[in-house]
Design a protein around this motif. Structure first.
Motif, PDB file in Angstrom:
ATOM      1  N   THR A 271      -5.004   6.216  -1.816  1.00  9.74           N
ATOM      2  CA  THR A 271      -4.035   5.130  -1.644  1.00  9.74           C
ATOM      3  C   THR A 271      -3.896   4.348  -2.945  1.00  9.74           C
ATOM      4  O   THR A 271      -4.877   4.159  -3.675  1.00  9.74           O
ATOM      5  CB  THR A 271      -4.483   4.182  -0.513  1.00  9.74           C
ATOM      6  OG1 THR A 271      -4.571   4.928   0.710  1.00  9.74           O
ATOM      7  CG2 THR A 271      -3.503   3.040  -0.322  1.00  9.74           C
TER       8      THR A 271
ATOM      9  N   LYS B 227      -9.603   6.704  -0.686  1.00 14.23           N
ATOM     10  CA  LYS B 227      -8.658   6.514   0.408  1.00 14.23           C
ATOM     11  C   LYS B 227      -7.312   7.173   0.119  1.00 14.23           C
ATOM     12  O   LYS B 227      -6.412   7.100   0.948  1.00 14.23           O
ATOM     13  CB  LYS B 227      -8.447   5.019   0.673  1.00 14.23           C
ATOM     14  CG  LYS B 227      -9.690   4.312   1.180  1.00 14.23           C
ATOM     15  CD  LYS B 227      -9.393   2.852   1.492  1.00 14.23           C
ATOM     16  CE  LYS B 227     -10.633   2.175   2.046  1.00 14.23           C
ATOM     17  NZ  LYS B 227     -10.385   0.738   2.358  1.00 14.23           N
TER      18      LYS B 227
ATOM     19  N   SER C 281       0.842  -1.194   0.000  1.00 11.48           N
ATOM     20  CA  SER C 281       0.000   0.000   0.000  1.00 11.48           C
ATOM     21  C   SER C 281       0.873   1.237   0.000  1.00 11.48           C
ATOM     22  O   SER C 281       1.959   1.239   0.584  1.00 11.48           O
ATOM     23  CB  SER C 281      -0.902   0.022   1.230  1.00 11.48           C
ATOM     24  OG  SER C 281      -1.753  -1.098   1.268  1.00 11.48           O
ATOM     25  N   CYS C 282       0.367   2.277  -0.627  1.00  8.71           N
ATOM     26  CA  CYS C 282       1.058   3.569  -0.643  1.00  8.71           C
ATOM     27  C   CYS C 282       0.024   4.640  -0.335  1.00  8.71           C
ATOM     28  O   CYS C 282      -0.834   4.936  -1.174  1.00  8.71           O
ATOM     29  CB  CYS C 282       1.707   3.809  -2.001  1.00  8.71           C
ATOM     30  SG  CYS C 282       2.424   5.451  -2.189  1.00  8.71           S
ATOM     31  N   ALA C 283       0.099   5.183   0.868  1.00  9.94           N
ATOM     32  CA  ALA C 283      -0.855   6.203   1.300  1.00  9.94           C
ATOM     33  C   ALA C 283      -0.261   7.589   1.087  1.00  9.94           C
ATOM     34  O   ALA C 283       0.877   7.859   1.490  1.00  9.94           O
ATOM     35  CB  ALA C 283      -1.195   6.004   2.772  1.00  9.94           C
TER      36      ALA C 283
ATOM     37  N   TYR D 206      -2.244   0.642  -4.521  1.00  5.70           N
ATOM     38  CA  TYR D 206      -1.879  -0.709  -4.087  1.00  5.70           C
ATOM     39  C   TYR D 206      -1.080  -1.417  -5.177  1.00  5.70           C
ATOM     40  O   TYR D 206      -1.217  -1.116  -6.368  1.00  5.70           O
ATOM     41  CB  TYR D 206      -3.132  -1.523  -3.778  1.00  5.70           C
ATOM     42  CG  TYR D 206      -4.036  -0.897  -2.751  1.00  5.70           C
ATOM     43  CD1 TYR D 206      -5.144  -0.147  -3.141  1.00  5.70           C
ATOM     44  CD2 TYR D 206      -3.780  -1.036  -1.393  1.00  5.70           C
ATOM     45  CE1 TYR D 206      -5.973   0.439  -2.202  1.00  5.70           C
ATOM     46  CE2 TYR D 206      -4.608  -0.455  -0.442  1.00  5.70           C
ATOM     47  CZ  TYR D 206      -5.706   0.287  -0.857  1.00  5.70           C
ATOM     48  OH  TYR D 206      -6.523   0.872   0.077  1.00  5.70           O
TER      49      TYR D 206
END
Length: 127
Positions: A78, A76, A21-23, A80
């Motif tokens: 985000t 979000k 994940s990359c937020a 993935y």
């Protein structure tokens, strides 16, 4: 403050799966072309998979086609990277990147340059 934070790395056996994940914070991801890159010790950085900001077209390196899937959840903020059928050669530090200027996924991945980078997450594939 613009920030990208990766998570989800770890140790997995060959043939296993991981989801990275990359937020993002400080900016809206859907205005950026996003990419996942990796770098193993002694090797050059490789553009693994990218997704364009405008039309969601994706690009995959030949080494991961059919095994990895990139996706984005704008709600979000985000991105993935679903990684299946992992191999020892997939072992590397994985970084996400976001760039507002590259409009196509392939160009971002092939250039291996970006305005914003995360700190990276280690993926180790080993028995």
């Amino acid at each position: 403050q613009v920030q990208l934070v990766e998570s989800g790395g770890g140790l997995v056996q060959p043939g296993g799966s991981l989801r990275l994940s990359c937020a993002a914070s400080g900016f809206t991801l859907d205005h950026y072309t996003i990419g996942w890159f990796r770098q193993a010790p002694g090797k050059e950085r490789e553009g693994v998979s990218c997704i364009s900001r405008s039309d969601g077209i994706t690009y995959y390196a030949d080494s991961v086609k059919g095994r990895f899937t990139i996706s984005r959840d704008n709600a979000k903020n985000t991105v993935y990277l679903q990684m299946n059928s992992l191999k020892p050669d997939d072992t590397a530090v994985y970084y996400c990147a976001a760039d507002p200027f590259f409009t196509t996924a392939q160009v971002l991945c092939v250039s291996k340059r970006s305005t914003n980078w995360g700190q990276g997450t280690q993926v180790t594939v080993s028995s």
